[in-house]
Design a protein around this motif. Sequence first.
Motif, short mmCIF file in Angstrom:
data_model
loop_
_atom_site.label_atom_id
_atom_site.label_comp_id
_atom_site.label_asym_id
_atom_site.label_seq_id
_atom_site.Cartn_x
_atom_site.Cartn_y
_atom_site.Cartn_z
N GLY A 84 40.74 37.61 -17.92
CA GLY A 84 41.21 37.97 -16.22
C GLY A 84 41.95 39.10 -16.15
N GLU A 85 42.38 40.00 -16.80
CA GLU A 85 43.14 41.56 -16.18
C GLU A 85 42.37 41.97 -15.41
OE1 GLU A 85 46.18 41.43 -16.10
OE2 GLU A 85 46.82 38.81 -17.75
N LEU A 86 42.69 42.80 -14.44
CA LEU A 86 42.55 44.08 -14.49
C LEU A 86 42.03 45.37 -15.03
CD1 LEU A 86 43.84 44.45 -10.24
CD2 LEU A 86 41.28 43.26 -10.80
N LYS A 87 40.95 45.82 -15.46
CA LYS A 87 40.85 46.76 -15.82
C LYS A 87 41.20 48.05 -15.39
CE LYS A 87 36.59 45.56 -18.25
NZ LYS A 87 34.60 45.82 -18.43
N THR A 139 37.51 42.74 -13.33
CA THR A 139 38.54 42.14 -14.72
C THR A 139 38.53 42.11 -16.39
OG1 THR A 139 37.78 39.97 -14.79
CG2 THR A 139 39.87 40.75 -13.42
N THR A 197 37.72 43.39 -8.82
CA THR A 197 37.59 41.99 -9.42
C THR A 197 36.68 42.62 -10.11
OG1 THR A 197 34.83 42.75 -8.30
CG2 THR A 197 36.58 41.86 -6.61
#
Length: 636
Positions: free
Chosen positions: A273-276, A269, A267
């Motif tokens: 909204g992109e996954l880190k 992000t 979760t």
Amino acid sequence: MKKLSSCVRVIVVLALVFSLLHVSFVPDVSLAAFPLSLAFTLFLGLGVRNLLKTMAAPAAATAFSRSLSVMIRFLQYAPFIYIAVFVLRRAGRGGLPYLLDLVAVLLWIAITVLSFLVLYFLGEKRLSAIVPDEYMDAYKKSQQKPPFKGAANIGKRIGIEILEWADAIVQAVFDIILLNIFLFQLYEIPSESMVPTFLIKDRVAVFKTLAGPKFPLSKVGLPYLQKYKRGDIVVFRNPHYADDHKSEVKTFLSQFIYMVTLTLVKTNTDENGELKADPLVKRVVGQPGEQLMLMDGKLYARTKDSAEFSEVDDASALWDTYSHTELYDTDKNLLKIQKLPISDIYREEIDGMGKERRYWQYSLKDALSIEQESYAATVAVEEERRALDLAAAAEECLSLSEQFARYAIDEELPEAELPSLFGAENLFEYDFFHNSNANTIKLLTVAGGAQWFSHFMTDWYKNLGELSSYTEDGAVSGAHLVGGDFYSDACFRLNVMAKLVVGRLIVRQAALMAEGISSTEWRSDALLREQGTKAMQLESYIRQMDQRNMPVFPANAADGSAQYIPEDSYFMMGDNRYNSLDMRHSYNRSLVPLTAYDDYSITYYTQLSPQYVSRSRILGKASLRFWPFSRIGVVK
């Protein structure tokens, strides 16, 4: 009995002090810390009082049994509740000073140790020595579950089972969190940057105890005992992301979910909204006290004790990707890498759940040939660059400039206005190579066209002195290299190579236009075809050069003196260098000149922005691969 009583009283006192340290007046989540801590402590105190009361005076055996059960449950949960309080207080906006964090941590440790100690003495064997037999008999009887007979017993038994399962799950969650914080943690490999050491979806265990793990959202933790050497594979917090309090809270919450679900749910992000990509798994290639440089796939290093760069043993680096066969599934997930004979497309069909999954070999036949040719072309460009005779190149550039002047209009511009004809964006290598036709027409027809072309072709060598003194055949730093180091010299030569190709294309096209030959007939011109092929090779190389090269890092000071990686910091790269965004790169691209030693340099987009990683951000060594089972084992 007195020692046991003293221990439980001390726990309550320490818990009250701990609660007072977590008072917050900031209207956010931190407000919940003190009420939670105080309420639990008060209930704990009441439980202690009731237990001690029943043990000190005659009382009903059932009362003792109930008090003992409640007391054991509270002591089991005390470490978990107070660590939750610790996190809640620090999750708010109001930060706490280090000293307060340290005192809170010491109190938590004392409460945890004493709780375990009291639980040890409250075990049945040890407790039976200090309380009457009928009390222990009543306690043992209370721990027995009712049989599955009768509606009342069945309902009661189901309720007990549900509560016990819930209790076990909650305690397991907290145990996992504490283990993950201080002992080991599980991570999933998200990309191909560590191929072939790790493949996408591999899961690894990282042992953290020696790496100085910290209490959540604080700087207090275990001491650093781990030292890292070149070749170690480490997991570390990604320094590309913000390190502010808000980000740390979000990261902790996402890590909490990630740990509890055993790496299944992600979760964390970024603002889009992109996954880190956090944390990262890379290999240590640079140590404290070193200055590095990566050229033509070779890593060089020097220290204060050795002024000259020397090649570093970098056997884990993967460059010739064509020698590996990659197996993908239908979702384009990399499954494994192996060396297979060149054959027809390999497929394996697996039936399951009514679905058919097809696997195919990515780099076979033509694909394998293309990969091999691509790598061979890369090496060919580097060999040509090393062999480039700068003096001969200067003569040809001057000749091309003079030839072009015969075709262009004879109208000049003030020198200050010349750079405006072609800005940095116009000199971008891809556009400049592919727009040579339009560029030729522009230079032939605008005022100052021949003038600009002359500067473009000849300014690069006017301040160099004796060109024959520059050679890449020797040490990778020194006065025999433009800019004093291998990287600067290589970029300078690559720029000259690009100018020669562009110059030949433009002059030839100008000559064809002067002869009245239409552009549709140019395709049959041997010189244009030859130089067009070279332009494509150079463009491909320049586009990928940041994956194969890195300038001197840390960069030299303004006076030219060498700078080194600081103490307790390290430099990491992926093993699969062509496909690794690592500490060589930033996440942003910028348009820069190929060389700083030419005002009319070709430009390209780069992500190069090397940075080292502080030891405080390293979570530990990647020590064990535990998934997939076919590749389970210790990481070497």
